[in-house]
Scaffold this active site. Structure first.
Site, short mmCIF file in Angstrom:
data_model
loop_
_atom_site.label_atom_id
_atom_site.label_comp_id
_atom_site.label_asym_id
_atom_site.label_seq_id
_atom_site.Cartn_x
_atom_site.Cartn_y
_atom_site.Cartn_z
CB SER A 42 -0.93 0.01 1.22
OG SER A 42 -1.87 -1.03 1.14
CB SER A 81 -4.40 1.75 5.73
OG SER A 81 -4.44 0.69 6.67
N GLY A 82 -5.60 -0.88 3.69
CA GLY A 82 -6.75 -1.78 3.55
C GLY A 82 -7.46 -2.00 4.88
CB SER A 83 -6.30 -3.33 8.10
OG SER A 83 -5.21 -2.50 8.48
N GLY A 84 -6.98 -0.18 7.65
CA GLY A 84 -7.24 1.07 8.35
C GLY A 84 -6.74 1.06 9.78
CB THR A 86 -1.14 -0.57 9.30
OG1 THR A 86 -1.82 -1.42 8.37
CG2 THR A 86 0.33 -0.93 9.38
CD GLU A 158 -1.42 -4.81 -1.52
OE1 GLU A 158 -1.26 -5.05 -0.32
OE2 GLU A 158 -1.09 -5.59 -2.43
#
Length: 191
Positions: A42, A81-84, A86, A158
């Protein structure tokens, strides 16, 4: 596999909220300086986006680079950030918010740690099912013809984020009436 990925990315594109995208564009256009960041792959997408923003003539920086200036109130931080959630990225976003920056988030998780402080969010829907053993379950899914998680470890997020960020640049070119020759003039010429 490419066709499956293309199909999924088309589905992601169709799920984007036009209001969220317009809010994201508005934040970019009103920002004096734009800082981008992300971790891992990312982060690589974020760096590519920062480069294109610079090509467009905007002041853009990558968080963590040695030449990145101090953040100031009113600057914009764009987080990929995929998870939000990290930890390192969330810590920096929270520090930026304390300084007075606006936070833009590209994520799959709107209700995440970063999502809770973001001024604007674009949700890239690519959440995958929880998997205990990717390798074993991948083989079973392949034998059964089940391709739900055919792209490992956030690849769809991504890839979709990269395509989204390139589309944002194209839209910003339209809004600012900037043609490609202006971008070429800012492209690296000492490579």
């Amino acid at each position: 596999m490419m066709l499956l990925m293309a199909s999924k990315i088309r589905s992601v594109a169709n799920s984007l909220s036009a209001d969220d995208v317009e809010g994201f564009l508005a934040e970019i256009l009103k920002a004096r300086r734009i800082y981008v960041m992300g971790a891992g792959r990312s982060g690589l997408v974020a760096k590519g986006f920062a480069m294109r923003l610079m090509h467009l003539g905007l002041q853009s920086y990558v968080v963590g680079e040695t030449i990145t200036p101090a953040l100031q109130k009113g600057d914009l931080i764009i987080v990929f950030s995929g998870s939000g959630k990290t930890k390192t990225v969330a810590d920096i976003a929270e520090t930026g918010k304390e300084i007075g920056a606006h936070i833009g988030l590209i994520t799959s998780n709107a209700d995440s740690r970063i999502g809770k402080i973001a001024d604007c969010k674009v949700i890239i829907e690519t959440q995958r099912d929880d998997v205990r053993d990717d390798a074993a379950e991948f083989e079973i899914r392949q034998m059964l013809g089940d391709h739900k998680s055919f792209a490992p470890l956030g690849t769809l997020f991504e890839t979709a984020s990269m395509i989204f960020s390139d589309a944002v640049i194209s839209r910003l070119m339209e809004i600012t009436k900037t043609d490609e020759s202006a971008l070429k003039n800012r492209h690296a010429n000492i490579e």
